[in-house]
Design a protein around this motif. Structure first.
Motif, PDB file in Angstrom:
ATOM      1  N   ALA A 332       0.826  -1.207   0.000  1.00 22.48           N
ATOM      2  CA  ALA A 332       0.000   0.000   0.000  1.00 22.48           C
ATOM      3  C   ALA A 332       0.860   1.257   0.000  1.00 22.48           C
ATOM      4  CB  ALA A 332      -0.945  -0.007   1.205  1.00 22.48           C
ATOM      5  N   LEU A 333       1.948   1.267   0.775  1.00 25.46           N
ATOM      6  CA  LEU A 333       2.806   2.447   0.834  1.00 25.46           C
ATOM      7  C   LEU A 333       3.488   2.701  -0.510  1.00 25.46           C
ATOM      8  CD1 LEU A 333       4.087   4.754   2.413  1.00 25.46           C
ATOM      9  CD2 LEU A 333       5.868   3.157   3.178  1.00 25.46           C
ATOM     10  N   VAL A 334       4.051   1.666  -1.103  1.00 23.83           N
ATOM     11  CA  VAL A 334       4.743   1.833  -2.387  1.00 23.83           C
ATOM     12  C   VAL A 334       3.763   2.262  -3.472  1.00 23.83           C
ATOM     13  CG1 VAL A 334       5.957   0.594  -4.218  1.00 23.83           C
ATOM     14  CG2 VAL A 334       6.665   0.310  -1.834  1.00 23.83           C
ATOM     15  N   ARG A 335       2.600   1.658  -3.512  1.00 22.88           N
ATOM     16  CA  ARG A 335       1.617   2.040  -4.525  1.00 22.88           C
ATOM     17  C   ARG A 335       1.141   3.470  -4.332  1.00 22.88           C
ATOM     18  NH1 ARG A 335      -1.553  -3.704  -3.992  1.00 22.88           N
ATOM     19  NH2 ARG A 335      -0.208  -4.917  -5.393  1.00 22.88           N
ATOM     20  N   ALA A 336       0.962   3.887  -3.083  1.00 24.76           N
ATOM     21  CA  ALA A 336       0.532   5.259  -2.820  1.00 24.76           C
ATOM     22  C   ALA A 336       1.589   6.262  -3.262  1.00 24.76           C
ATOM     23  CB  ALA A 336       0.215   5.432  -1.336  1.00 24.76           C
ATOM     24  N   LEU A 337       2.849   5.992  -2.936  1.00 20.98           N
ATOM     25  CA  LEU A 337       3.926   6.901  -3.342  1.00 20.98           C
ATOM     26  C   LEU A 337       4.095   6.908  -4.849  1.00 20.98           C
ATOM     27  CD1 LEU A 337       6.618   6.122  -0.594  1.00 20.98           C
ATOM     28  CD2 LEU A 337       5.024   8.052  -0.689  1.00 20.98           C
ATOM     29  N   SER A 338       3.955   5.745  -5.475  1.00 27.10           N
ATOM     30  CA  SER A 338       4.133   5.649  -6.925  1.00 27.10           C
ATOM     31  C   SER A 338       3.030   6.373  -7.688  1.00 27.10           C
ATOM     32  CB  SER A 338       4.172   4.178  -7.359  1.00 27.10           C
ATOM     33  OG  SER A 338       5.226   3.481  -6.737  1.00 27.10           O
ATOM     34  N   VAL A 351      -2.994   9.124   1.942  1.00 23.60           N
ATOM     35  CA  VAL A 351      -2.040   8.016   2.044  1.00 23.60           C
ATOM     36  C   VAL A 351      -2.299   7.213   3.310  1.00 23.60           C
ATOM     37  CG1 VAL A 351       0.396   7.394   2.280  1.00 23.60           C
ATOM     38  CG2 VAL A 351      -0.282   9.191   0.673  1.00 23.60           C
ATOM     39  N   ARG A 352      -2.515   7.903   4.420  1.00 23.40           N
ATOM     40  CA  ARG A 352      -2.786   7.198   5.674  1.00 23.40           C
ATOM     41  C   ARG A 352      -4.076   6.369   5.565  1.00 23.40           C
ATOM     42  NH1 ARG A 352      -0.321  11.732   8.327  1.00 23.40           N
ATOM     43  NH2 ARG A 352      -2.273  12.884   8.243  1.00 23.40           N
ATOM     44  N   ALA A 353      -5.073   6.917   4.899  1.00 19.85           N
ATOM     45  CA  ALA A 353      -6.327   6.179   4.735  1.00 19.85           C
ATOM     46  C   ALA A 353      -6.114   4.912   3.912  1.00 19.85           C
ATOM     47  CB  ALA A 353      -7.376   7.077   4.074  1.00 19.85           C
ATOM     48  N   ALA A 354      -5.293   5.021   2.868  1.00 18.64           N
ATOM     49  CA  ALA A 354      -4.999   3.847   2.041  1.00 18.64           C
ATOM     50  C   ALA A 354      -4.241   2.796   2.836  1.00 18.64           C
ATOM     51  CB  ALA A 354      -4.199   4.263   0.812  1.00 18.64           C
ATOM     52  N   LEU A 355      -3.306   3.228   3.647  1.00 16.03           N
ATOM     53  CA  LEU A 355      -2.537   2.300   4.472  1.00 16.03           C
ATOM     54  C   LEU A 355      -3.433   1.617   5.503  1.00 16.03           C
ATOM     55  CD1 LEU A 355       0.691   4.411   5.104  1.00 16.03           C
ATOM     56  CD2 LEU A 355       0.446   2.463   3.571  1.00 16.03           C
ATOM     57  N   ALA A 356      -4.298   2.386   6.149  1.00 16.41           N
ATOM     58  CA  ALA A 356      -5.183   1.817   7.162  1.00 16.41           C
ATOM     59  C   ALA A 356      -6.155   0.808   6.551  1.00 16.41           C
ATOM     60  CB  ALA A 356      -5.946   2.930   7.871  1.00 16.41           C
ATOM     61  N   ALA A 357      -6.606   1.075   5.324  1.00 16.69           N
ATOM     62  CA  ALA A 357      -7.542   0.161   4.671  1.00 16.69           C
ATOM     63  C   ALA A 357      -6.866  -1.140   4.263  1.00 16.69           C
ATOM     64  CB  ALA A 357      -8.152   0.841   3.440  1.00 16.69           C
ATOM     65  N   GLU A 358      -5.615  -1.041   3.803  1.00 20.09           N
ATOM     66  CA  GLU A 358      -4.901  -2.223   3.311  1.00 20.09           C
ATOM     67  C   GLU A 358      -4.281  -3.028   4.450  1.00 20.09           C
ATOM     68  OE1 GLU A 358      -3.713  -4.725   0.194  1.00 20.09           O
ATOM     69  OE2 GLU A 358      -4.871  -2.874   0.032  1.00 20.09           O
ATOM     70  N   ALA A 359      -3.874  -2.341   5.511  1.00 25.92           N
ATOM     71  CA  ALA A 359      -3.188  -3.009   6.628  1.00 25.92           C
ATOM     72  C   ALA A 359      -3.730  -2.481   7.946  1.00 25.92           C
ATOM     73  CB  ALA A 359      -1.685  -2.781   6.532  1.00 25.92           C
ATOM     74  N   PRO A 360      -4.942  -2.864   8.328  1.00 22.46           N
ATOM     75  CA  PRO A 360      -5.557  -2.303   9.537  1.00 22.46           C
ATOM     76  C   PRO A 360      -4.795  -2.605  10.813  1.00 22.46           C
ATOM     77  CG  PRO A 360      -6.851  -4.150   8.639  1.00 22.46           C
ATOM     78  CD  PRO A 360      -5.843  -3.793   7.606  1.00 22.46           C
ATOM     79  N   VAL A 366       0.284   3.935  11.655  1.00 25.37           N
ATOM     80  CA  VAL A 366      -0.088   4.816  10.544  1.00 25.37           C
ATOM     81  C   VAL A 366      -0.486   6.197  11.056  1.00 25.37           C
ATOM     82  CG1 VAL A 366      -1.842   5.187   8.752  1.00 25.37           C
ATOM     83  CG2 VAL A 366      -0.677   2.982   8.931  1.00 25.37           C
ATOM     84  N   GLU A 367      -1.170   6.241  12.194  1.00 24.57           N
ATOM     85  CA  GLU A 367      -1.587   7.532  12.737  1.00 24.57           C
ATOM     86  C   GLU A 367      -0.398   8.386  13.187  1.00 24.57           C
ATOM     87  OE1 GLU A 367      -4.539   9.090  12.813  1.00 24.57           O
ATOM     88  OE2 GLU A 367      -5.103   7.461  11.471  1.00 24.57           O
ATOM     89  N   THR A 368       0.757   7.767  13.410  1.00 21.19           N
ATOM     90  CA  THR A 368       1.936   8.529  13.851  1.00 21.19           C
ATOM     91  C   THR A 368       2.784   9.021  12.678  1.00 21.19           C
ATOM     92  OG1 THR A 368       3.461   6.619  13.985  1.00 21.19           O
ATOM     93  CG2 THR A 368       2.058   7.063  15.909  1.00 21.19           C
ATOM     94  N   ILE A 369       2.412   8.679  11.453  1.00 20.24           N
ATOM     95  CA  ILE A 369       3.214   9.093  10.287  1.00 20.24           C
ATOM     96  C   ILE A 369       3.167  10.615  10.141  1.00 20.24           C
ATOM     97  CG2 ILE A 369       3.329   9.023   7.763  1.00 20.24           C
ATOM     98  CD1 ILE A 369       2.493   6.104   7.901  1.00 20.24           C
ATOM     99  N   ASP A 370       4.338  11.201   9.983  1.00 24.57           N
ATOM    100  CA  ASP A 370       4.493  12.651   9.890  1.00 24.57           C
ATOM    101  C   ASP A 370       4.252  13.108   8.448  1.00 24.57           C
ATOM    102  OD1 ASP A 370       5.820  15.198  11.284  1.00 24.57           O
ATOM    103  OD2 ASP A 370       6.669  15.003   9.271  1.00 24.57           O
TER     104      ASP A 370
END
Length: 390
Positions: A332-338, A351-360, A366-370
């Motif tokens: 999810a992270l690589v796809r979001a950045l790409s 991006v955080r929403a995509a990460l939370a959906a793919e890897a709950p 994810v909530e701590t990502i700056d």
């Protein structure tokens, strides 16, 4: 993480260069090499650029002097799945006859790619049991290919404060073999201190300094974000800043097993300023000689208050132990950045929403990502990533 009360620096620390297979690097390094000022070289055997014949001659020369150090760049040791790209890389790695002659072999903390990519930029793996499990598997495969334990280098990139606080714990837990070295990159550490507004000496002493066999020094630059803020990147394209020289001096007395200090400068960045390499190299030698031979002791200026907090070991951040969950997060992270164009701003909330959906299972992390560091990760990834050719 280490009781440094009676530690003294190891004498006769070598001063070396990270070898770059480019014409501008050779021109800048020639006088240092011809003058026999360089005690050792570090060789990145797995870079995609073909190695020039003269570079391989230098590899053989320093291997013969037992002064060759090998460092991997492309393997992605924290990847949550074993990729076809990695399988091919290991087959090529096994064919390098110089690798068994290296003093030690290391790679980076972090992951770079997912299935379908040829290369990326180093990204932090969330500090949890799943990352430990994945990295153990990948490092075991790499160790089998090179015929010995593989060490790790601390990573500059962090997208959460947890990446900074717990990196030392990850390294300590993974380097279980006494033969697996830790490469301390003081500019990487400086980047994290600047980007998260933390005392660099506190970050230094949160790392397993008793395992350090090699130290990296380099320069970098500040990166302007669309919101007007700046963050530091580990770009290896400028002179080493004064603050990093100070960190090198502060590190040496607490690294009793360090053998060599390596200067890094990226290929293609020396044509306009070839003298930078020599200037930084001789300053590096001066710091080593002053601290080790001159008896300077940075511990006398280290306030104990700066060792509070980050200096103590922590349990990994709560999160999944399932590698499949980590795989979902990395994809999810690589796809979001790409998916974000290179010059575009990053919608961190999306991006955080995509990460939370793919890897709950990583929702706490994810909530701590700056937001700003996510933009830096995107800038690095946009420059270096490339999809795998089919």
């Amino acid at each position: 993480m280490v009781d440094s009360a009676n530690l003294a620096p190891t004498p006769r620390i070598k001063a070396g260069l990270v070898l770059m297979s480019s014409a501008d690097w050779l021109a800048a390094a020639s006088d240092l090499l011809i003058g026999d000022h360089v005690d050792a070289v570090e060789w990145s055997w797995d870079t995609e650029t073909p190695h020039a014949p003269w570079a391989l001659e230098l590899v053989d020369y320093f291997a013969g002097r037992r002064a060759l150090y090998a460092h991997g760049v492309m393997y992605s040791p924290f990847s949550a799945e074993f990729e076809p790209r990695q399988r091919e890389a290991l087959a090529k790695t096994s064919a390098w006859r110089q690798l068994p002659l290296a003093v030690h072999i290391t790679e980076h903390v972090g992951f770079m790619t997912i299935v379908g990519m040829q290369r990326g930029a180093p990204l932090p793996a969330p500090p949890c049991r799943a990352s430990i499990t994945a990295a153990r598997d990948q490092l075991h495969r790499l160790a089998d290919a090179v015929g010995r334990p593989v060490g790790l280098e601390n990573l500059a990139m962090a997208i959460s404060g947890a990446d900074v606080a717990l990196q030392g714990d990850l390294i300590e837990e993974l380097l279980v073999s006494d033969d697996a070295p830790f490469v301390l990159d003081v500019h990487n550490l400086y980047c994290q201190a600047v980007n998260f507004a933390l005392p660099p000496l506190s970050l230094l002493h949160a790392l397993p300094l008793h395992r350090v066999r090699e130290i990296h020094v380099s320069g970098g630059r500040m990166h302007a974000l669309p919101n007007g803020l700046v963050r530091r990147r580990d770009t290896h394209d400028h002179l080493v800043p004064d603050e990093v020289w100070e960190l090198l001096a502060a590190s040496l007395p607490f690294c009793p097993r360090v053998e060599v200090v390596m200067l890094e400068r990226l290929a293609g960045t020396l044509s306009a300023c070839p003298g930078d390499l020599s200037a930084d190299f001789f300053r590096m030698k001066h710091v080593i000689e002053t601290v080790v031979d001159g008896g300077a002791n940075p511990r006398s200026t280290l306030p104990s208050s700066q060792l509070d907090g980050y200096a103590t070991s922590r349990a990994p951040l709560p999160g999944p132990s399932d590698v499949a969950e980590l795989r979902g997060y990395q994809r999810a992270l690589v796809r979001a950045l790409s998916a974000i164009p290179q010059a575009s701003p990053v919608d961190a909330a999306a991006v955080r929403a995509a990460l939370a959906a793919e890897a709950p299972g990583f929702s706490v992390y994810v909530e701590t990502i700056d937001d700003n560091m996510l933009a830096i990760a995107h800038a690095a990834f946009s420059r270096w990533s490339r999809e795998r050719e089919t």
